[in-house]
Design a protein around this motif. Structure first.
Motif, mmCIF file in Angstrom:
data_model
loop_
_atom_site.group_PDB
_atom_site.id
_atom_site.type_symbol
_atom_site.label_atom_id
_atom_site.label_comp_id
_atom_site.label_asym_id
_atom_site.label_seq_id
_atom_site.Cartn_x
_atom_site.Cartn_y
_atom_site.Cartn_z
ATOM 1 N N UNK B 89 110.121 -44.844 55.336
ATOM 2 C CA UNK B 89 111.517 -45.033 54.929
ATOM 3 C C UNK B 89 112.346 -43.761 55.058
ATOM 4 N N UNK B 90 113.636 -43.969 55.268
ATOM 5 C CA UNK B 90 114.586 -42.854 55.245
ATOM 6 C C UNK B 90 115.369 -42.932 53.942
ATOM 7 N N UNK B 91 115.175 -41.946 53.082
ATOM 8 C CA UNK B 91 115.928 -41.906 51.831
ATOM 9 C C UNK B 91 117.091 -40.951 51.974
ATOM 10 N N UNK B 92 116.799 -39.658 51.933
ATOM 11 C CA UNK B 92 117.855 -38.642 51.950
ATOM 12 C C UNK B 92 118.077 -38.061 53.336
ATOM 13 N N UNK B 93 117.058 -38.085 54.185
ATOM 14 C CA UNK B 93 117.077 -37.454 55.511
ATOM 15 C C UNK B 93 117.175 -35.921 55.429
ATOM 16 N N UNK B 94 116.911 -35.346 54.249
ATOM 17 C CA UNK B 94 117.020 -33.889 54.079
ATOM 18 C C UNK B 94 115.863 -33.261 53.303
ATOM 19 N N UNK B 95 114.705 -33.884 53.322
ATOM 20 C CA UNK B 95 113.553 -33.240 52.683
ATOM 21 C C UNK B 95 113.560 -33.292 51.169
ATOM 22 N N UNK B 96 114.446 -34.082 50.582
ATOM 23 C CA UNK B 96 114.599 -34.035 49.130
ATOM 24 C C UNK B 96 113.934 -35.179 48.379
ATOM 25 N N UNK B 97 113.482 -36.242 49.076
ATOM 26 C CA UNK B 97 113.039 -37.421 48.331
ATOM 27 C C UNK B 97 111.598 -37.848 48.616
ATOM 28 N N UNK B 98 111.064 -37.528 49.794
ATOM 29 C CA UNK B 98 109.677 -37.879 50.111
ATOM 30 C C UNK B 98 109.473 -39.288 50.645
ATOM 31 N N UNK B 99 110.536 -40.090 50.774
ATOM 32 C CA UNK B 99 110.373 -41.473 51.255
ATOM 33 C C UNK B 99 109.795 -41.510 52.671
ATOM 34 N N UNK B 100 109.994 -40.430 53.430
ATOM 35 C CA UNK B 100 109.595 -40.392 54.844
ATOM 36 C C UNK B 100 108.216 -39.757 55.035
ATOM 37 N N UNK B 101 107.457 -39.580 53.938
ATOM 38 C CA UNK B 101 106.178 -38.875 54.044
ATOM 39 C C UNK B 101 105.203 -39.607 54.972
ATOM 40 N N UNK B 102 104.666 -38.888 55.960
ATOM 41 C CA UNK B 102 103.615 -39.409 56.841
ATOM 42 C C UNK B 102 102.524 -38.341 56.926
ATOM 43 N N UNK B 103 101.398 -38.723 57.528
ATOM 44 C CA UNK B 103 100.299 -37.774 57.687
ATOM 45 C C UNK B 103 100.253 -37.323 59.143
ATOM 46 N N UNK B 104 100.255 -36.021 59.361
ATOM 47 C CA UNK B 104 100.122 -35.471 60.709
ATOM 48 C C UNK B 104 98.799 -34.705 60.738
#
Ligand SMILES: Cc1cc2nc3c(=O)[nH]c(=O)nc-3n(C[C@H](O)[C@H](O)[C@H](O)COP(=O)(O)OP(=O)(O)OC[C@H]3O[C@@H](n4cnc5c(N)ncnc54)[C@H](O)[C@@H]3O)c2cc1C
Ligand code: SF4
Ligand code: FES
Ligand code: FES
Lengths: 316, 221
Positions: B89-104
């Motif tokens: 998910x895209x929450x803030x698009x600025x590193x502030x919310x963690x909704x976009x967390x994936x594993x690399x």
């Protein structure tokens, strides 16, 4: 974001040369500060040089008994390194107090040092800001200044450097190693690395255009108690209002650096001679000449009390 | 991060602010123009107006994908808009919310603050790759069992983050609340809360999330 061309650098010297050749070029490491600002068009590079492929991600012992930390070592890897945890606990503590687990996995040693010194108005492109647009004025002065600087400020800018790691590196007297566009290398002590705003707040460090950081060198371990205390509005995942990094020896002597109060990590070596006399004496020298605003005058008291509690912990 | 409101304004001011003034010769000006970089009469850099494209090869949930992308594409947008993996998910698009967390390569990061092109050869795991509706990952199953969500928007990021947190603890990586950083970190509530602080939940499912993670940690031990 504005369009930009992209290349992967093959060697540190080539990266520096490429940056000097291409006007508007920037290095990108973790990207956590640069991309944040590019999305808001506060940073508008026309070319990105990805330095992640450069083999600058190891931590090696130096002949002097210290550690050389590659520019690309992640904040997580640096904090977790057993040698750093044992001999430079202040650095581990400061790193772990910053950002979030996800961000620390991506953030690099060089990128952390070079994250922009900034304030809320710097992010608001509708507001004047001498840092974003030299000569346009400063919206923060006379505005909402609770988080902003209390010492070393100027009439042009009162922003603070947000890095926790840099506070520890300043207290530890770390040295930044770089390579310049012509391939020449040099070293810059942390004391001289970040600049005060003066009349040119848009120039934040001693680096020349295109100069690449290759490593940060930690001198021989100091021993003593290492304590980093960060005071913020939330218990986690917030920038410091004030932070105190200290190394205190059994005889009561030591070193102190502050975050959240100035345009750079703040340390005044002469103030450290007052350490055996306690927090008030140190703070008087450390923050002599402070020019807080009405909103952030509390920071002066907060520094003294935080240092007091750090010194009590060091004794205990 | 503190951000003030940002009314829709002209971006021209900002561009001017970011422009670098150059003493470029006509020759270097032509060379640059060929690469899409233009200087105006005063030698001031104009941001290129045309997008640039490049190719990247990455492995996503076990499948090798080759993408030709605008250089500006974040890993998050590559996953969602190009590979149609909309679990992340895209929450803030600025590193502030963690909704976009994936594993690399097994490490958790914010996919919104990294460019897809910076992941050549990397192995990416998203929520879709952790488990399937028929065969849930233990962490997904535990979130269901403990009601670790309400609206569910933050959940894929929470779950990816939680899976990585347990690995970080296993690897002995200390946190801000670890009492003895020389030793192995414990798996207390305090530790889990601190380590999960980069994942914001607006529905406030935090205590159930901690319960779910604790259960998975316990069954593995
Ligand atoms: C939500 C959020 C919360 C945060 N909270 C904190 C906090 O509490 N404490 C804290 O300390 N920090 C905090 N940060 C900031 C974070 O620590 C920085 O964004 C990060 O350290 C930057 O590192 P990077 O490698 O991602 O840098 P990048 O974004 O890649 O680069 C930053 C700058 O450094 C330059 N650069 C990178 N590498 C080199 C090199 N080798 N040589 C020369 N120039 C180089 C780039 O050109 C760029 O200008 C936070 C960030 C976010 C988004
Ligand atoms: S304090 Fe500095 S960064 Fe903030 S608005 Fe003023 S000039 Fe800009
Ligand atoms: S969308 Fe990436 S952190 Fe919020
Ligand atoms: S479940 Fe709604 S934001 Fe977390």
């Amino acid at each position: 974001m504005k369009p930009f061309s992209y290349e992967r650098a093959a060697s540190p010297a080539e990266a520096a040369a490429a940056a000097a050749r291409r006007p508007g070029a920037r290095f990108i490491a973790g990207g956590t500060n640069l991309l944040d600002l590019m999305k808001l068009q506060i940073e508008v590079p026309s070319h990105l040089i990805d330095v992640n492929g450069l083999a600058l991600d190891t931590i090696e012992p130096t002949p002097e008994g210290g550690l050389r930390v590659g520019a690309l070592v992640s904040n997580t890897a640096l904090a977790a390194d057993p040698r750093v945890r044992r001999d430079y606990a202040l650095l581990t503590r400061a790193l772990l107090a910053g950002a979030s687990g996800q961000l620390r996995n991506k953030a690099t040693t060089a990128g952390n040092l070079l994250q922009r010194t900034r304030c809320p108005y710097f992010y608001d492109t509708a507001q004047p800001c001498n840092k974003r647009r030299p000569g346009s004025g400063c919206a923060a002065i006379g505005g909402f200044t609770r988080q902003l600087g209390v010492i070393g400020t100027s009439d042009a800018c009162i922003a603070t450097h947000p890095s926790d790691m840099a506070v520890a590196l300043r207290a530890l007297d770390a040295v930044v190693e770089t390579v310049q566009a012509d391939g020449a290398t040099r070293t810059i002590p942390m004391a001289d690395f970040h600049r005060l705003p003066g009349e040119t707040p848009h120039i934040e460090t001693a680096l020349q255009p295109g100069e690449l950081i290759t490593a940060v060198v930690l001198p021989r371990p100091l021993g003593g108690r290492h304590i980093y205390r960060k005071v913020r509005d939330r218990a986690s995942y917030a920038f410091a209002l004030v932070s105190v990094g200290a190394v205190v020896q059994p005889d009561g002597t030591g070193r102190v650096a502050l975050g959240g109060v100035a345009h750079k990590p703040w340390r005044v070596e002469e103030a450290e001679t007052e350490l055996p006399r306690g927090a008030r004496a140190v703070t008087e020298r450390l923050l002599a000449g402070a020019r807080p605003t009405r909103d952030n005058a509390f920071k002066v008291t907060l520094v003294e009390r935080t240092l007091g509690s750090v010194l009590a912990e060091a004794r205990g | 991060m503190h951000r003030l409101s940002n009314p829709g304004l002209s971006r021209r001011d900002v561009l001017a602010a970011g422009a670098a003034t150059l003493a470029g010769s006509a020759a270097s000006r032509d060379a640059l123009a060929q690469e899409g970089v233009n200087l105006d009469a005063a030698g001031t850099l104009e941001a290129p107006s045309q997008p640039f494209h490049d190719t990247v090869r990455l492995t996503v949930n076990g499948v090798i994908r080759e993408l030709r992308l605008d250089t500006r594409t974040t890993l998050l947008d590559a996953l969602r808009e190009h590979l149609h993996l909309t679990g992340t998910k895209k929450g803030c698009d600025h590193g502030q919310c963690g909704a976009c967390t994936v594993l690399v390569d097994g490490v958790r990061i914010n996919a919104c603050l990294t460019l897809a092109l910076m992941h050549e050869g990397d192995d990416i795991t998203t929520i879709e790759g952790l488990g399937t509706p028929e065969n849930l990952h233990p962490m997904q199953a535990a979130f269901v069992r403990h009601d670790g969500y309400q609206c569910g928007y933050c959940t894929p990021g929470q779950i990816c983050s939680a899976v990585a947190v347990l690995k970080e603890v296993d690897a002995g990586i200390p946190s801000h609340v670890t009492h003895d950083i020389a030793g192995a970190p414990a798996l207390s509530d305090e530790e889990l809360r601190e380590r999960m602080s980069g994942n914001i939940c607006r529905c406030g499912a935090y205590s159930n999330i901690i319960d779910a993670i604790t259960e998975v940690a316990g069954t593995r031990a």
